[in-house]
Design an enzyme around this catalytic site. Structure first.
Site, PDB file in Angstrom:
ATOM      1  CD1 TRP A  72       8.499 -14.818  -9.868  1.00 44.10           C
ATOM      2  CD2 TRP A  72       7.112 -13.806 -11.302  1.00 44.10           C
ATOM      3  NE1 TRP A  72       8.435 -15.593 -11.005  1.00 44.10           N
ATOM      4  CE2 TRP A  72       7.595 -15.000 -11.905  1.00 44.10           C
ATOM      5  CE3 TRP A  72       6.218 -13.001 -12.005  1.00 44.10           C
ATOM      6  CZ2 TRP A  72       7.212 -15.390 -13.182  1.00 44.10           C
ATOM      7  CZ3 TRP A  72       5.839 -13.395 -13.279  1.00 44.10           C
ATOM      8  CH2 TRP A  72       6.333 -14.583 -13.857  1.00 44.10           C
ATOM      9  N   GLY A 105       1.405   6.284  -8.397  1.00 43.27           N
ATOM     10  CA  GLY A 105       0.286   5.855  -9.233  1.00 43.27           C
ATOM     11  C   GLY A 105      -1.018   5.854  -8.454  1.00 43.27           C
ATOM     12  CD  GLU A 147      -2.024   9.327 -10.226  1.00 45.85           C
ATOM     13  OE1 GLU A 147      -3.241   9.056 -10.217  1.00 45.85           O
ATOM     14  OE2 GLU A 147      -1.262   8.948 -11.116  1.00 45.85           O
ATOM     15  CE1 TYR A 214      -3.544  10.546 -17.907  1.00 47.53           C
ATOM     16  CE2 TYR A 214      -2.335  11.307 -19.829  1.00 47.53           C
ATOM     17  CZ  TYR A 214      -2.334  10.752 -18.570  1.00 47.53           C
ATOM     18  OH  TYR A 214      -1.145  10.410 -17.962  1.00 47.53           O
ATOM     19  CG  ASP A 215      -8.481   9.616 -16.831  1.00 44.33           C
ATOM     20  OD1 ASP A 215      -8.885   8.997 -17.827  1.00 44.33           O
ATOM     21  OD2 ASP A 215      -7.680   9.128 -16.000  1.00 44.33           O
TER      22      ASP A 215
END
Length: 491
Positions: A72, A105, A147, A214-215
């Site tokens: 959508w 992702g 990932e 990062y993380d």
């Protein structure tokens, strides 16, 4: 002849991609659903601030076919919002802009991608459907965000490493016929990357390697730590986690065989938050009991967008520190501890990356920059800091003294023309009278300004901010700028 043509086309595209500075911006499309001032739609994107925009995320089904995860929102069918179309229409405002679709992702997991990459027919479905998706909606390329190969819920384990290479090789061969860009988001630190990638092989087929630097610490740890430290920081004492730095990640990828001109250094536009076990023990590597507060828009414990945290720092009393070893700031208030990046630390990282021959910066993600400019630095201060640093227009301050106990932030960077690169230092004013909410110039001092906010009773209260050295407040542009670019009218 076919092989020669493939190599030639790859070299031509690769040379074009590698020769110039690039600002590669991920856009998390779910920000459309955030409440209030956190809502960020395609219409909020500045198409001139990034060289590449990556729409996140598409996914795949069990047949390996690339699909829209939010039909959508993404598609025009059945009265949909058609974000894909709007996203690619941004190129009408910036013909040089390149748009990519990210597939994968964290939430997609690894299992479906492990199965797809291991099966020739599923790989073909993936590649053919990716080409159809990109061609139909006007994208310029694909970003593969698996990932991670050989990790998490992988089905085929170590075989993922070669299968990922095979997938990228076949994508490269198919994409070159359409001149599509091929990039991938990859784990940064060595002990994770070695589990997932044949670095020289995947680097051969990718135009851009987006290093997710990062993380490197978070609420999953039992102690506080920096989200994205450039170097080893305060309190580091030889543990495995001490190798989690931007410096070591970049050195690993280059030494493992990835050309620096293909690397895009990942820069986080968000903070990691912690709860201190003891509010009086508030340094780096202090004991933590878990996640700190969530932001009002992102609503995720242990995480806060820069826009959310910089607003807290302008309206609450936080103690800011700068880790002179790691070259990043952190802040604490009561039993909360926050690791983040600001314009100054970003400029320092970019200068370091440039010293290694890296001229591409990747952003995760643009919808958590201060895009409304509510923190006194103008709109999108972190994105502006990246562009300034890449162009050599920013001179970061590499050694910042600690602030006084109980104070808010103070300037930590030298000035740049387009925006203040430091966090402001708000103090209450008893002389200035607010007329309206928002920013106001100081009629008695051009080097400072006020932000008028409402207190708990609804009354307007002025907070005073100081521009970095040698800069004047521009009420027209709502930024601190050089004096010759500002009209200063003192009473």
């Amino acid at each position: 002849m076919r092989t020669i043509l493939f190599v030639f086309v790859t070299l031509v595209i690769g040379f074009a991609m590698c020769g110039e500075n690039a600002v590669i911006c991920y856009y998390g499309s779910w920000a459309t659903y955030r409440p209030g001032d956190g809502k960020y739609d395609v219409e909020n994107i500045d198409p001139l601030a990034c060289t590449h925009l990556i729409y996140s995320f598409a996914g795949i089904n069990e047949q390996g076919t690339v699909i829209a995860l939010d039909p959508w929102l993404d598609l025009p069918d059945n009265w949909g919002r058609n974000n894909y179309g709007k996203f690619n229409a941004l190129k009408e405002k910036n013909p040089s802009l390149k748009t990519l679709l990210a597939v994968g992702g964290w939430n997609e997991g690894s299992a479906k991608y492990s199965k797809m990459a291991a099966d020739a027919s599923l790989r073909k479905n993936f590649i053919d459907s990716a080409i159809t998706m990109l061609s139909t909606h006007g994208f310029d390329g694909l970003d593969v965000d698996w990932e991670y190969p050989n990790r998490r819920d992988s089905v085929h384990g170590p075989a993922d490493i070669d299968n990922f290479t095979k997938l990228l090789r076949e994508l490269r061969e198919a994409f070159d016929k359409h001149r599509f860009i091929l990039s991938a988001a990859v784990a940064a630190v060595e002990d994770k990357a070695v589990l997932s990638y044949d670095v020289p092989a995947i680097s051969r087929y990718l135009d851009i390697v987006n290093i997710m630097s990062y993380d490197m610490a978070g609420s999953w740890d039992s102690f506080t730590g920096h989200n994205s430290p450039l170097h080893k920081g305060e309190g580091y004492n030889g543990r495995e986690e001490d190798n989690y730095t931007v410096e070591l990640a970049l050195q690993y990828w280059i030494s493992a065989g990835c050309p620096p001109e293909k690397i895009a250094l990942g820069i986080p536009f968000y903070a990691r938050t912690f709860t201190l076990a003891d509010p009086n023990n508030n340094g780096v590597r202090a004991p933590s009991t878990g996640a700190g507060p969530a932001g009002p828009y992102t609503n995720e414990a242990g995480f806060m967008g820069y826009n959310e945290f910089c607003y807290k720092m302008t309206t609450e009393t936080w103690n800011k520190r700068f880790d002179n070893s790691a070259k990043v700031p952190y802040a604490f208030k009561d039993n909360y501890w926050v690791s983040y990046d600001d314009a100054n630390s970003i400029a320092i990282k970019i200068n370091y990356a440039k010293s290694l021959g890296i001229n591409k910066m990747m952003v995760w993600s643009i919808e958590t920059d201060d895009f409304h400019g509510v923190c006194g630095q103008g709109a999108n201060p972190l994105l502006k800091a990246i562009n300034n640093a890449l162009k050599g227009n920013a001179t970061p301050n590499n050694a910042t003294d600690e602030t006084e106990e109980g104070a808010n932030t103070k300037p930590t960077a030298s000035p740049v023309i387009s925006t203040s690169t430091s966090a402001p230092n708000p103090t209450a004013s008893t002389q200035f009278v607010c007329q309206l909410e928002g920013f106001a110039y100081n009629p008695q001092d051009c080097t400072s300004f006020y932000r008028c906010i409402r207190d708990s009773k609804g009354a307007l209260v002025p907070k005073k901010f100081q521009c970095p050295a040698n800069l004047y407040w521009s009420q027209n542009d709502l930024i601190c700028n050089y004096s010759y670019l500002v009209q200063c009218n003192l009473v």
